[in-house]
Design an enzyme around this catalytic site. Structure first.
Site, short mmCIF file in Angstrom:
data_model
loop_
_atom_site.label_atom_id
_atom_site.label_comp_id
_atom_site.label_asym_id
_atom_site.label_seq_id
_atom_site.Cartn_x
_atom_site.Cartn_y
_atom_site.Cartn_z
CB CYS A 67 -49.45 45.48 -73.00
SG CYS A 67 -49.31 47.08 -72.28
CD GLU A 68 -51.17 39.82 -77.05
OE1 GLU A 68 -51.03 39.81 -75.82
OE2 GLU A 68 -50.94 38.85 -77.79
N PRO B 251 -79.44 28.10 -82.69
CG PRO B 251 -81.08 29.50 -83.58
CD PRO B 251 -80.89 28.17 -82.92
N GLY B 252 -77.10 30.76 -82.25
CA GLY B 252 -76.59 31.73 -81.28
C GLY B 252 -76.29 33.04 -81.98
NE ARG B 253 -71.18 33.32 -85.86
CZ ARG B 253 -69.94 33.31 -85.36
NH1 ARG B 253 -69.33 34.44 -85.12
NH2 ARG B 253 -69.32 32.16 -85.12
N GLY C 40 -75.22 27.68 -86.28
CA GLY C 40 -74.18 27.92 -87.28
C GLY C 40 -74.50 28.88 -88.40
N1 LLP Z 1 -74.67 24.46 -80.67
C1 LLP Z 1 -73.44 23.98 -80.44
C2 LLP Z 1 -73.28 22.65 -79.90
C3 LLP Z 1 -72.31 24.77 -80.69
O1 LLP Z 1 -71.10 24.28 -80.46
C4 LLP Z 1 -72.48 26.10 -81.17
C5 LLP Z 1 -71.32 26.95 -81.42
C6 LLP Z 1 -73.79 26.56 -81.39
C7 LLP Z 1 -74.86 25.71 -81.14
C8 LLP Z 1 -74.09 27.95 -81.88
O2 LLP Z 1 -73.53 28.27 -83.10
P1 LLP Z 1 -73.85 29.66 -83.81
O3 LLP Z 1 -75.29 29.65 -84.22
O4 LLP Z 1 -73.58 30.75 -82.84
O5 LLP Z 1 -72.94 29.72 -84.96
N2 LLP Z 1 -66.19 31.67 -80.64
C9 LLP Z 1 -66.48 31.51 -82.05
C10 LLP Z 1 -67.73 30.71 -82.28
C11 LLP Z 1 -67.66 29.32 -81.73
C12 LLP Z 1 -68.97 28.59 -81.88
C13 LLP Z 1 -68.92 27.26 -81.24
N3 LLP Z 1 -70.14 26.58 -81.19
C14 LLP Z 1 -66.59 32.88 -82.70
O6 LLP Z 1 -66.36 33.88 -82.03
O7 LLP Z 1 -66.87 32.99 -83.89
#
Ligand code: LLP
Length: 437
Positions: free
Chosen positions: A359-360, A289-291, A246
């Site tokens: 087309c949107e 973490p992902g983002r 997050g």
């Molecule tokens: N762990 C779980 C269980 C999650 O649901 C998520 C994100 C993460 C980790 C990773 O979160 P991050 O570090 O990336 O914030 N599609 C949306 C984001 C949805 C995130 C959902 N869960 C966007 O494009 O902003």
């Protein structure tokens, strides 16, 4: 443009990423093109690892949903990370990419029987339970396979983190997790602890995404450790605490995130305090973490096509991509920064809207971008597109999902190859009654 480590302006006045000239990348690979900076990804992974070394037992898992393809797992695995996956195919990709199963957490609020069977067969470290339905199902699958599957229980600690409504995940009305407040989470844990096919290892929560403040994370640690202490009083041990991801990143200059490792630092510090203060055994800490790992590592390159000036109203520049490679404006009105990759030293002189080719009407990439005069053929770069762009891409209007190129120290190569028309149509079939002789 906020300075990013490996994003530079070179002596030709072009954008440079990972030592590669963005205009040359566009020429070599075509546009639209996702470009991912390997050094940036590795740097963030290392910063996380350095910080968690200060906690007795901790693990960082890359959240696959942000960006999943085989090569990314190779990189994060080399940096000592595990992975969180959320579908059978993310699991498959992670394994194919060389991630070892015992570093994988399997998530999802509605996993299918097949996905659970695949997770058990692969020997994932843990399945994160998120419904009563799957508890029985997983117990049965594990027992049939003669295994005891390690599980975490996803709980909703009820924290309202300040971020976009659609990206929030732990409000009380969230579809994710079992509520701690109404006693459901404790009830689930008691049920799970009594099942022979399951090994209750701990708790999971994820409070939301693109969060800038430390406070919500610290609050999550407090609430989760309160819960751990209550369970301990019942004789239930929580060995693992997984707090999701997050951490916010910079899309535009309006975003002011801390350095990614600061969030982890704050979580570790608060957890140590809480463990001491509440006299509970320190659980293994897991973060996902992902983002923050891939977001700022990515740039998407486009070629400007049509330029449309609606006199005294608005100026559009249309590019060869759009919501099919980046649906985040259409979904969340997400803001991005666009730069003229071929003329980085030119002053921004106009305010234009960068439109996609779908087309949107809502197919925009950047509204009110400040750019130099842009002409057809110019290369435009949209920054911070490494997370939730490729992974949320679609074939809308039968556009090809762009390829992904990895750059590092002046080298570039595909992580994901380009799609052809034939590839896109490969799975199309013709029902017999429509066939012509
Ligand atoms: N762990 C779980 C269980 C999650 O649901 C998520 C994100 C993460 C980790 C990773 O979160 P991050 O570090 O990336 O914030 N599609 C949306 C984001 C949805 C995130 C959902 N869960 C966007 O494009 O902003």
């Amino acid at each position: 443009m906020k300075s990013r480590d490996t994003l530079k302006i070179n002596d030709k006045g072009h954008l440079e990423i990972g030592g590669c000239d963005a205009v040359e990348l566009a020429r070599e690979y075509g546009t639209p093109l996702y470009v991912m900076d390997e050094a940036y990804i590795r740097k963030v992974c290392r910063a996380f690892r350095t910080v968690i070394a200060g906690y007795p037992d901790a693990r960082i898992c890359f959240a696959s949903k942000a960006f999943s393809c085989k090569a990314i797992y190779r990189i994060v695995e080399e940096e000592g990370l595990g992975a969180d996956v959320v579908s059978g195919c993310e699991l498959y990709t992670a394994l194919e990419g060389g991630m070892s199963a015992d570093r994988i957490y399997f998530h999802g609020n509605n996993k299918s029987r097949r996905e659970l069977e695949e997770a058990v067969a692969a020997g994932v470290h843990a399945v994160v339970l998120d419904s009563f339905y799957e508890i029985g199902l997983l117990n049965e699958i594990a027992a049939a396979a003669g295994k005891k599957q390690r599980v975490l229980v996803r709980v909703n600690p009820g924290i309202d983190a300040h971020t976009h409504h659609f990206i929030q995940t732990t409000r009380v009305d969230s579809k994710f997790g079992f509520s701690v407040a109404d006693g459901t989470a404790a009830e689930v844990i008691r049920t799970v602890s009594g099942l022979s096919g399951l090994d209750f290892a701990g708790l999971h929560c994820h409070i939301g995404s693109q969060i800038f403040e430390l406070k919500p994370f610290e609050l999550a640690v407090e609430k989760m450790t309160d819960f751990i202490a209550r369970l301990a009083a019942e004789g239930i041990t929580v060995r693992e605490l997984n707090l999701g991801g997050g951490y916010g990143v910079t899309y535009t200059d309006e975003d002011k995130p801390l350095e990614p490792q600061r969030y982890v630092e704050a979580i570790v510090a608060r957890l140590k305090e809480c463990v001491r203060g509440k006299s509970i055994a320190a659980p293994t800490l897991v973060l996902e973490p992902g983002r923050s790992i891939v977001g700022e590592a990515g740039v998407t390159l486009y070629t400007v096509g049509a330029v449309k000036d609606i006199k005294n109203v608005k100026k559009y520049i249309s590019v060869d991509g759009g919501m099919f490679d980046n649906p985040r404006y259409a979904l969340y009105q997400a803001k991005y920064e666009a730069v003229a990759a071929s003329r980085m030293n030119d002053k921004p002189v106009c305010t234009v809207t960068v439109a996609g080719k779908c087309c949107e009407s809502g197919d925009m990439l950047v509204v009110d971008a400040k750019l130099p005069e842009m002409n057809s053929g110019d290369i435009l770069a949209v920054l911070t597109t490494g997370a939730y762009n490729y992974s949320m891409a679609s074939h809308y209007n039968r556009n090809a999902v762009p390829p992904v190129v990895l750059v590092n120290g002046g080298r570039s190569a595909y992580m994901v190859r380009p799609e052809s028309y034939e590839k896109i149509c490969e799975l199309d079939d013709c029902p017999p009654w429509l066939r012509r002789a």
